[in-house]
Write a protein that holds these residues in place. Structure first.
Motif: not given
Length: 365
Positions: A211-214, A233-236, A246-249, A259-261
């Motif tokens: 799922t995404g992040i705020p 991988r996530y970005a803001c 920036d990556e979850i596994q 997950k990052p914030v």
């Protein structure tokens, strides 16, 4: 005849008084270290005793000291004192001895090994009468474990190269399974009791659709379940700062790693004044746009009224909140426009900033 008998009785009384007026001495009271084995329980008037130090003690005087039993039943004085011989503490143990380098006769050193180590040698050593230790310090040798067994449908990757048929205490390894399976636990080690971790079970694992992040997004991912060790991988969004990896596994538990914030930027919530930001001294009206990123610092200027000088106070943007220092006073409109040279940011800076008051928390923006 009567006078002769009376004279005889008087002589016997006088002799009795003379004999009984002389007292005996008990065993002399001596200090620690003086040899007591040769001392008797009772001594007669005039007897002498030579005091010596016992084995393992050194005398305070060069010549032996004699004491005499007096007719009052007391002993004459002696200045003999006996101090114990000292054994040098082994240099590796001196830090544990609180800086001491010697230990007195009869001292005992007790040795122990840390968990996972076996002692080779005596577990204690005594300071002997000749200033030597009864036993040398022992060695603590690491426990050995048999080589670990690999999991079924998998293998072992050791942290360090292994030679022979054993491994040492504390050494570890990672269990890996043939894809797409995952080990029920990933790490093993040689334990303190000399046994190696039992191999895990290889099983199929999957993680739910990520799922995404705020205030952020997934950079690229197909909306599907993911297998063990697959990554996302996530970005803001613009002006938001990523806090965390920036990556979850996908983990062997079937859960994603943390997950990052995305941390929010701040606004500098003053209408008038000067700040120091991004290596520049700026009037607040020139900060366009009025935005400070998470983790960035802003310096405000406060007035030291007693010295009539200014001093800087830094504040840090923390996820959308930038505290304004309690000492900062926003100038009035007239003062700001007509007398800006009198503001704390423009006058001479103090030689040292006053200490912060613990009872004056920074007011939030």
């Amino acid at each position: 005849m009567a006078s002769t008998l009376a004279l005889l009785v008087l002589c016997q009384v006088a002799l009795y008084n003379t004999v009984t007026s002389i007292k005996v001495c008990g065993r002399p009271l001596v200090t620690d270290g003086i040899d007591k084995l040769t001392l008797k329980r009772v001594y007669e008037f005039g007897e002498e005793v030579t005091l010596t130090c016992g084995r393992g003690y050194l005398p305070s005087t060069v010549t032996p000291r004699r004491i005499t039993c007096t007719n009052t039943g007391e002993w004459t004085q002696s200045d003999l004192a006996c101090s114990p011989k000292m054994c040098p503490i082994p240099r590796p143990l001196q830090p544990l001895a609180m800086g001491r380098t010697e230990a007195p006769f009869k001292s005992v050193l007790n040795y122990t090994c840390d968990d996972g180590y076996v002692m080779q040698g005596a577990n204690e050593s005594r300071c002997l009468h000749d200033g030597t230790w009864s036993d040398p310090p022992p060695l603590c040798k690491a426990v050995n474990c048999p080589l670990p067994k690999p999991p079924r449908d998998g293998r072992i990757v050791h942290d360090k190269p292994v030679t022979g048929s054993t491994t040492m205490y504390g050494q570890g390894w990672t269990y890996e399974c043939n894809p797409p399976k995952a080990p029920s636990y990933e790490r093993g080690s040689c334990m303190a009791d000399g046994s190696a971790t039992e191999p895990p079970v290889c099983q199929e694992v999957s993680c739910t659709i990520p799922t995404g992040i705020p205030n952020g997004f997934i950079t690229f991912a197909v909306k599907r379940q993911h297998g063990y060790k697959e990554k996302v991988r996530y970005a803001c969004n613009e002006h938001y700062i990523l806090d965390g990896e920036d990556e979850i596994q996908c983990q062997n538990t079937g859960n994603w790693s943390s997950k990052p914030v995305c941390r929010a930027p701040c606004t500098v919530d003053i209408k008038r004044g000067r700040i120091f930001y991004n290596a520049k001294k700026l009037w607040i009206s020139d900060l366009k746009p009025n935005r400070v990123l998470h983790g960035e610092h802003v310096v405000f200027y406060c007035l030291n009224r007693a010295e009539r000088c200014g001093y800087p106070v830094a504040s840090t943007c923390n996820d959308g909140t930038l505290p304004i220092p309690e000492c900062f006073e926003e100038p009035g409109k007239v003062e700001y426009n007509l007398r800006p040279k009198t503001l704390p940011s423009e006058i001479a800076m103090c030689a040292a900033s006053p200490p912060a008051s613990p009872t004056s928390p920074a007011r939030p923006a």
